[in-house]
Design a protein around this motif. Sequence first.
Motif, PDB file in Angstrom:
ATOM      1  N   GLN A  65       0.834  -1.191   0.000  1.00  0.00           N
ATOM      2  CA  GLN A  65       0.000   0.000   0.000  1.00  0.00           C
ATOM      3  C   GLN A  65       0.878   1.255   0.000  1.00  0.00           C
ATOM      4  O   GLN A  65       1.587   1.531   0.972  1.00  0.00           O
ATOM      5  N   ILE A 111       0.928   5.453  -0.346  1.00  0.00           N
ATOM      6  CA  ILE A 111       0.050   6.611  -0.210  1.00  0.00           C
ATOM      7  C   ILE A 111       0.838   7.891  -0.465  1.00  0.00           C
ATOM      8  O   ILE A 111       2.067   7.933  -0.325  1.00  0.00           O
ATOM      9  N   SER A 162      -1.386  -1.139  -4.199  1.00  0.00           N
ATOM     10  CA  SER A 162      -2.368  -0.069  -4.371  1.00  0.00           C
ATOM     11  C   SER A 162      -1.651   1.260  -4.223  1.00  0.00           C
ATOM     12  O   SER A 162      -0.611   1.358  -3.552  1.00  0.00           O
ATOM     13  N   THR A 170      -2.762   5.205  -3.350  1.00  0.00           N
ATOM     14  CA  THR A 170      -3.854   6.059  -2.897  1.00  0.00           C
ATOM     15  C   THR A 170      -3.351   7.470  -2.668  1.00  0.00           C
ATOM     16  O   THR A 170      -2.332   7.668  -1.997  1.00  0.00           O
ATOM     17  N   LEU A 198      -7.963   2.038   4.018  1.00  0.00           N
ATOM     18  CA  LEU A 198      -6.696   1.340   4.208  1.00  0.00           C
ATOM     19  C   LEU A 198      -6.539   0.856   5.646  1.00  0.00           C
ATOM     20  O   LEU A 198      -6.965   1.514   6.597  1.00  0.00           O
ATOM     21  N   VAL A 208       1.383   1.218   5.597  1.00  0.00           N
ATOM     22  CA  VAL A 208       1.326   2.022   4.376  1.00  0.00           C
ATOM     23  C   VAL A 208       2.684   2.695   4.198  1.00  0.00           C
ATOM     24  O   VAL A 208       3.353   3.056   5.170  1.00  0.00           O
TER      25      VAL A 208
END
Length: 267
Positions: A3, A5, A34, A36, A82, A86
Amino acid sequence: MKQVICINWGRRYGAPYVNRLYAGVARNITPPFSFTCFTDSAAGFRPEVQVEDLPPLEVEMPKGTKGIWPKARLWSARLGRLEGPVLFMDLDLVVTGSMDGFFEQGAPEDVILARNPNTPFEALGQTSLFRFPVGKLLPLQERFLADPQAVADSYQFEQRFVTREAPGGVSFWPSGWVKHFRLDCARTFPLNFLLPPKRPTGAKVVIFPGGLLPPHAIAGHWGKHYRPMSRAEHLRGLFSADRPDPPLRYLRHFLLPSDWVREVWAE
């Protein structure tokens, strides 16, 4: 799921930086992952970027401090959809190697930062790129919300606050993973007049603190107070009344275009 970000507010960066950061990550990570962006405007974002509203931070930002304190929005108990670790990345950095190690280092509950090279005598982290579990930094946010100006006056930079006060302490990425463009890539005088900034061997990410951004490196000029110019033009400027810096600093701030930054900072 790895993840990643980032955060974007206002008009300084926007879609061009978000999209290039996504592309750099996507080229250098093993799926699944991912990406974000927490933002107040998703206009122009490529469709692969997942968008979340900026987490609320209902306080007046500190005044007269050097830190980027709006990042404290990310220390909340929840971050959109989430959960778990991260990896936060500043928008103005470039990816130069595999990102996988940033998700394999340490334990999931660890807070891991880049080491700040500007403070060799202080074990200070650099929050341009750091990993943390969602919610773990909530105690820091609560302290900040109670008196933002006092926290900022005491610590100056949000990265010092995170480094010193993160629950359970922090650790740092291995030496060589994260490099600083001005300190590790830009050439020292007089080599800066002969050679372009070097691409650091083995680096996974190059950060751009201090106002010298990837577009400046690509064009070949030292931040907003300079413009692209030839060697001869820069040297003539040494005798100009409009010279933006003292003589030696002015000479140090000549920069040849960085083709490798152009290659890696591409959408």
